[in-house]
Scaffold this motif. Structure first.
Motif, PDB file in Angstrom:
ATOM      1  N   THR A 130      28.424 -40.459  28.027  1.00 30.35           N
ATOM      2  CA  THR A 130      27.597 -41.583  28.468  1.00 30.35           C
ATOM      3  C   THR A 130      27.306 -42.505  27.302  1.00 30.35           C
ATOM      4  N   VAL A 148      37.048 -42.334  32.714  1.00 29.01           N
ATOM      5  CA  VAL A 148      36.025 -41.297  32.524  1.00 29.01           C
ATOM      6  C   VAL A 148      34.724 -41.912  32.031  1.00 29.01           C
ATOM      7  N   LEU A 203      30.837 -42.212  33.933  1.00 28.87           N
ATOM      8  CA  LEU A 203      29.674 -41.518  33.372  1.00 28.87           C
ATOM      9  C   LEU A 203      28.610 -42.452  32.825  1.00 28.87           C
ATOM     10  N   ALA A 249      28.506 -34.554  28.824  1.00 27.48           N
ATOM     11  CA  ALA A 249      28.229 -35.789  29.565  1.00 27.48           C
ATOM     12  C   ALA A 249      27.315 -36.711  28.777  1.00 27.48           C
TER      13      ALA A 249
END
Length: 417
Positions: A188, A382, A386, A184
């Motif tokens: 990000t 996605v 995030l 993640a």
């Protein structure tokens, strides 16, 4: 088709391949090369470069889909026009509204970058002045916008060359910093770094003003995006090697700090000057792209009709430019750089999700291999999910308000008819 050939809607095909590449590359470099490294490093640490690679793959998929769409439908509006044509009016509105919201935030981010580097103590006032100046240049005509962008791009590349030469001798002994092992963190960072690559959209949104769009647009998109990936990779490696992730994450002027860490710290002013020219170049491209998308939406009654007005002499969307100037100045006075970068990425990622869906529906001879829009669309969704939560919530609220407003307007038009 001549240089002055009109498209029937008031705009004129004046931009060459060189003009389109300059506008796209100028937008991409200005959009992040001096500003986006700190939040990306805070998210991913040493894994920042993997995040850059993910962002570059998403950008390539999106650029390929967008170029194919722009060739098939060479009009102003980018994915707004593509979404309407291939998916329906509602999807087109979502793409256009996401673009307008996201890129208005980008305009504010670029203006704040100018203010922060040029006069930190009066950053907001300088940012407002930069917005007004850039809108005035864009209002003078699209060819003047392209010429000014080429000059600013040359100055930016010169500054980057000096910055790299002055900072690289200090590479190899940065602080250890922190890293992000979780996927993640990388994703990000990729979402934030995507902000830096989104400038190629300007080529598609200006499709109605490009000469020979079937030949010019694919070439310009490929050249601009490929050049930007190379520049960002070199600069990313340099700032990580010199500053390390912890110091990079806390820097408000990463390239200037990298120069200060080298043997000639007095050249840090070159980084500041480069940041100003890069941000101004990006702001020029952003103003052109947002106002042309608003023009296309106003033509279809998705935004107020006055936004479709084109100046009879300069062939520019004059009302849209004035409205954008007011909106960006308001954001500059109340906004925060990190927040507007995240909000911009969220809006633009949704915009490209629609573009990829539209590209999926193109006829076999006109679309790229279907794995391209599929991968591009999945990555967009996605990465958008995030992004930092504050940015996601803020941008989603504004987008929802626009969708509700359109629903009310469509309902009222139905009652009147």
């Amino acid at each position: 088709m001549t240089a002055a050939a009109t498209t029937g809607g008031g705009l004129v095909r004046r931009l060459t391949t060189r003009d389109a590449v300059a506008i796209g590359l100028g937008s991409m470099l200005g959009a992040g090369v001096f500003a986006v490294w700190a939040p990306a490093a805070a998210a991913a640490g040493w894994w920042l470069l993997l995040g850059l690679a993910v962002a570059a793959v998403a950008a390539w998929c999106n650029a390929t889909s967008t170029a194919a769409l722009a060739v098939a439908l060479p009009v102003s509006g980018g994915a707004y026009a593509f979404g309407r044509d291939r998916l329906g009016a509602g999807w087109g509105f979502l793409a256009g509204w996401a673009f307008v919201v996201g890129k208005t935030a980008s305009c504010a981010a670029m203006a704040l970058t100018v203010g922060s580097y040029l006069w930190p103590e009066q950053a907001r006032a300088v940012a407002v002045g930069a917005v007004l100046l850039v809108v005035a240049v864009d209002g003078a005509g699209i060819t003047r916008t392209a010429r000014a962008t080429r000059v600013l791009l040359a100055l930016t590349l010169t500054a980057l060359t000096v910055v790299l030469g002055a900072s690289l001798p200090a590479a190899g002994s940065p602080d250890g910093g922190t890293t992000a092992e979780a996927p993640a963190g990388v994703l990000t960072a990729a979402g934030l770094l995507f902000f830096a690559f989104a400038g190629y959209a300007r080529i598609a949104t200006l499709a109605e003003e490009v000469r020979e769009p079937a030949r010019t647009i694919p070439r310009a998109v490929t050249a601009a995006l490929g050049s930007a990936v190379v520049v960002y990779t070199v600069v990313g490696v340099a700032v990580l090697a010199v500053l390390g992730p912890q110091r990079l994450a806390g820097s408000t002027a990463p390239l200037a700090d990298a120069v200060r860490a080298g043997p000639v710290p007095g050249l840090a002013w070159v980084a500041a000057a480069g940041a100003v020219t890069a941000a101004c170049g990006a702001l020029l491209g952003l103003v052109a792209g947002v106002t042309r998308t608003a023009l296309a939406m106003a033509r279809n009654h998705d935004l107020p009709a006055p936004l479709a007005r084109v100046h009879p002499v300069r062939s520019t969307p004059v009302v849209g430019e004035l409205v954008l100037a007011v909106a960006v100045c308001a954001l500059v006075l109340i906004g925060d750089l990190t927040a507007v970068v995240g909000a911009s990425s969220f809006g633009v990622l949704l915009y490209y999700a629609v573009a990829n869906a539209a590209a999926w529906t193109l006829p076999a001879g006109a679309r790229p291999p279907r794995v391209v829009p599929l991968l591009g669309g999945v990555l967009c969704l996605v990465l958008a999910a995030l992004l930092p939560p504050t940015s996601v919530v803020t941008a989603a609220a504004v987008l929802t308000a626009g969708l509700l407003g359109r629903a009310v307007a469509v309902h009222r038009r139905g009652l009147r008819s």
